[in-house]
Design an enzyme around this catalytic site. Structure first.
Site, PDB file in Angstrom:
ATOM      1  CD  GLU A 203     -10.148  -1.782   4.281  1.00  0.00           C
ATOM      2  OE1 GLU A 203      -9.948  -1.420   3.154  1.00  0.00           O
ATOM      3  OE2 GLU A 203      -9.367  -2.825   4.805  1.00  0.00           O
ATOM      4  NE  ARG A 256       5.311   3.002   3.363  1.00  0.00           N
ATOM      5  CZ  ARG A 256       4.749   2.334   2.402  1.00  0.00           C
ATOM      6  NH1 ARG A 256       3.678   2.559   1.859  1.00  0.00           N
ATOM      7  NH2 ARG A 256       5.828   1.786   1.451  1.00  0.00           N
ATOM      8  CD  GLU A 341       1.359   0.012   3.663  1.00  0.00           C
ATOM      9  OE1 GLU A 341       0.669  -0.485   3.925  1.00  0.00           O
ATOM     10  OE2 GLU A 341       1.591   1.460   3.345  1.00  0.00           O
TER      11      GLU A 341
HETATM   12  O1  F6P Z   1      -3.284  -1.450   1.804  1.00  0.00           O
HETATM   13  C1  F6P Z   1      -2.298  -0.422   2.024  1.00  0.00           C
HETATM   14  C2  F6P Z   1      -2.367   0.930   1.585  1.00  0.00           C
HETATM   15  O2  F6P Z   1      -2.380   0.966   0.105  1.00  0.00           O
HETATM   16  C3  F6P Z   1      -1.513   1.777   2.335  1.00  0.00           C
HETATM   17  O3  F6P Z   1      -0.271   2.016   1.828  1.00  0.00           O
HETATM   18  C4  F6P Z   1      -2.357   3.183   2.331  1.00  0.00           C
HETATM   19  O4  F6P Z   1      -1.851   4.057   3.305  1.00  0.00           O
HETATM   20  C5  F6P Z   1      -3.696   2.792   2.558  1.00  0.00           C
HETATM   21  O5  F6P Z   1      -3.740   1.382   1.956  1.00  0.00           O
HETATM   22  C6  F6P Z   1      -4.992   3.562   2.564  1.00  0.00           C
HETATM   23  O6  F6P Z   1      -5.040   4.037   1.023  1.00  0.00           O
HETATM   24  P1  F6P Z   1      -5.806   4.997   0.381  1.00  0.00           P
HETATM   25  O7  F6P Z   1      -5.332   6.189   1.210  1.00  0.00           O
HETATM   26  O8  F6P Z   1      -5.499   4.961  -1.131  1.00  0.00           O
HETATM   27  O9  F6P Z   1      -7.208   4.730   0.722  1.00  0.00           O
END
Ligand code: F6P
Length: 533
Positions: A203, A256, A341
């Site tokens: 994303e 988190r 989570e």
């Molecule tokens: O998909 C869950 C997760 O890994 C969370 O634990 C985390 O906060 C989020 O995706 C975003 O991850 P990143 O900071 O690595 O983009």
């Protein structure tokens, strides 16, 4: 441990259904069933926990080894056993206390990165760092989960302290999110923070590319207005972001739990380095309280124990978080990640099936809005929903103090109504006074009965400042820790998010028509075909 759980269950069976109001008879309960920490008060008197129940809960915490685990966490032991990592977000708000992990004082690097963040934020806010069209007017934080929810919640919470550029957040891979945020922004005066611990999250990387393309339409060198926050320096370089504008952190900061460090850059840009320092001080104050206060007076321990009583012992599967503070409207969403989570697990640390339910479903909305939406179910539905109220003594709008008074009276009224209820006799008297009689009186009265005896807690604080926000967030973090230790789960991994990610990757070529659906179930195959048609 098993004995403690059994004793709690036996005690619950003995007191189930007892009116909470009856516990107030000797006049000491309100003071006895509340605790304070640096100006905030946690009231859990409006629950069905009595002196014996509390003693058993405290014994549970002691037998589970919460104190030793707490020492281990703060000392940098690798308590995230499934990933072989320490859990040291607390070091981000206690940078002046040296802390050795794997033979190195980790606070040296933390302080250096923090100083770079401060200098960068000050430069942006003072107009020394500019976009290609002049002073930065807007900042976009691109991230998701822990790289979005905390900063987005905190930036909103601290609105009265904003004196920097406007801060926006893009998280969803739904192009609507980027489109709606970008509309109206000037690319030449916008700073983009790509916030991702791993720098691989689909994303975030997709949105980062979208925003880069948007910026390239008007700005000669988009990369010059990009900043990265990540643990993966190699990947930020590959994306083309100058290492000077990369703010790194270690893998022992969970996503988190990360807004205290570089992931909080958007907060610092909004409220300034001093405001951010106050936020860290609030977190550190709660750390000190958590480490020093006896369990019976310890807010994180008490919040965790009240939660365990309601979920694992009483069987109430959800908990409503109800901030009577409009600026905390993103707190429930933030807590959903933090709590669900962290403690939404099905096996204990050693891989054995849990013999009880794991963390509760957390949900909520700010009051008073929720009152006009879902409180009907909370008051009269067949399920009990323990409620967690949050409210400030003072607002930030002295001219609107009368509205704050209304807000507080509503908050207190709701917890009172939940506990007190309204009996059939009371409802009948009210309806009889309106002239109803006979069967119609009985029928109408029954609709107006509130069973009451519904538990709630109240966390009250002076005013929502950066310091207080830091206290609140650290309080919830430590509550999750205590709950996780008692349940015996690893609160710091999140394997449950992986399967969906893998399947989404595999479905992309299916939806593009480059792969078939032979390995798919009938429902998924048919839906994919519908989307392709
Ligand atoms: O998909 C869950 C997760 O890994 C969370 O634990 C985390 O906060 C989020 O995706 C975003 O991850 P990143 O900071 O690595 O983009």
């Amino acid at each position: 441990m098993n004995q403690s759980w059994d004793a709690l269950k036996d005690h619950h069976a003995a007191v189930e259904g007892r009116p909470i109001l009856d516990l107030f008879t000797d006049g000491t309960r309100a003071a006895d069933f509340s605790a304070t920490a640096d100006g905030m008060i946690f009231d859990y008197a409006k629950t069905n926990i009595d002196t014996r129940g509390r003693a058993l809960l405290l014994q549970l915490a002691e037998r589970a080894g919460v104190a030793d685990k707490r020492t281990a966490m703060f000392a940098g032991a690798k308590i995230n056993e499934t990933e072989g990592r320490a859990v040291l977000h607390t070091a981000l708000r206690n940078m002046d206390t040296p802390l050795t992990v794997d033979g190195q004082d980790v606070t040296i690097a933390l302080r250096a990165t923090h100083a770079r963040m401060q200098a960068f934020a000050a430069d942006v806010r003072a107009g020394r760092f500019t976009g290609q069209g002049g002073q930065i007017t807007d900042v976009i934080n691109i991230g998701i989960g822990g790289s979005d929810l905390g900063p987005a919640m905190a930036v909103l919470a601290l609105a009265p302290f904003h004196d920097g550029p406007r801060v926006h957040f893009i998280s969803n891979v739904d192009g609507a999110h980027a489109a709606d945020i970008l509309r109206g922004l000037n690319p030449a005066t916008t700073l983009v923070i790509v916030a991702s611990k791993t720098f691989t999250t689909i994303e975030t990387m997709t949105n980062a590319e979208t925003v880069r393309v948007w910026m390239a339409q008007t700005v000669a060198n988009p990369a010059a207005q990009f900043v990265a926050v990540s643990t993966a320096a190699d990947k930020t370089a590959a994306f083309g972001i100058d290492p000077e504008r990369v703010f790194g952190f270690e893998d022992w900061v969970g996503g988190r739990y990360s807004m205290w460090g570089p992931i909080g850059l958007s907060i610092m840009l909004a409220v300034g380095p001093d405001g951010f320092a106050d936020f860290l001080r609030g977190g550190a104050a709660m750390d000190a309280h958590f480490r020093e206060a006896p369990f019976a007076q310890n807010l994180p321990v008490l919040l965790a124990l009240v939660g365990l009583w309601h979920n694992q012992i009483c069987g109430h599967a959800t908990r409503a978080v109800l901030p009577y503070d409009q600026r905390l409207s993103r707190l429930p969403a933030y807590l959903q990640q933090l709590e669900m989570e962290s403690n939404g697990k099905r096996v204990s640390m050693d891989g054995a099936d849990l013999p009880y339910h794991s963390g509760p479903v957390v949900w909520g909305e700010p009051g008073t809005n929720g009152q006009h939406a879902f409180y009907q179910l909370i008051h009269q539905g067949t399920r009990v929903v323990p409620c967690e109220f949050l409210v400030a003594k003072r607002g930030h709008e002295p001219d609107l103090a009368h509205q704050h008074l209304l807000l507080v009276s509503n908050c207190l009224a709701q917890s009172e109504a939940l506990m007190r209820g309204r009996s059939l006799a009371e409802a009948t008297a009210i309806m009889a006074s309106k002239g109803l009689t006979g069967a119609e009186l009985d029928r109408q009265a029954r609709h107006r009965v509130f069973p009451g005896n519904r538990p709630s807690t109240t966390l009250a604080y002076d005013q929502l400042t950066p310091f207080v926000l830091g206290q609140i967030i650290a309080l919830y973090e430590h509550r999750v820790f205590v709950e996780g230790v008692i349940l015996g789960v690893n609160s710091y991994d999140q394997w449950g998010v992986e399967l969906g990610k893998e399947l989404a990757l595999a479905l992309q070529p299916v939806l593009e028509g480059r792969a078939g659906t032979d390995d798919k179930d009938g429902s998924t195959a048919r839906l994919a075909a519908w989307f392709r048609s």
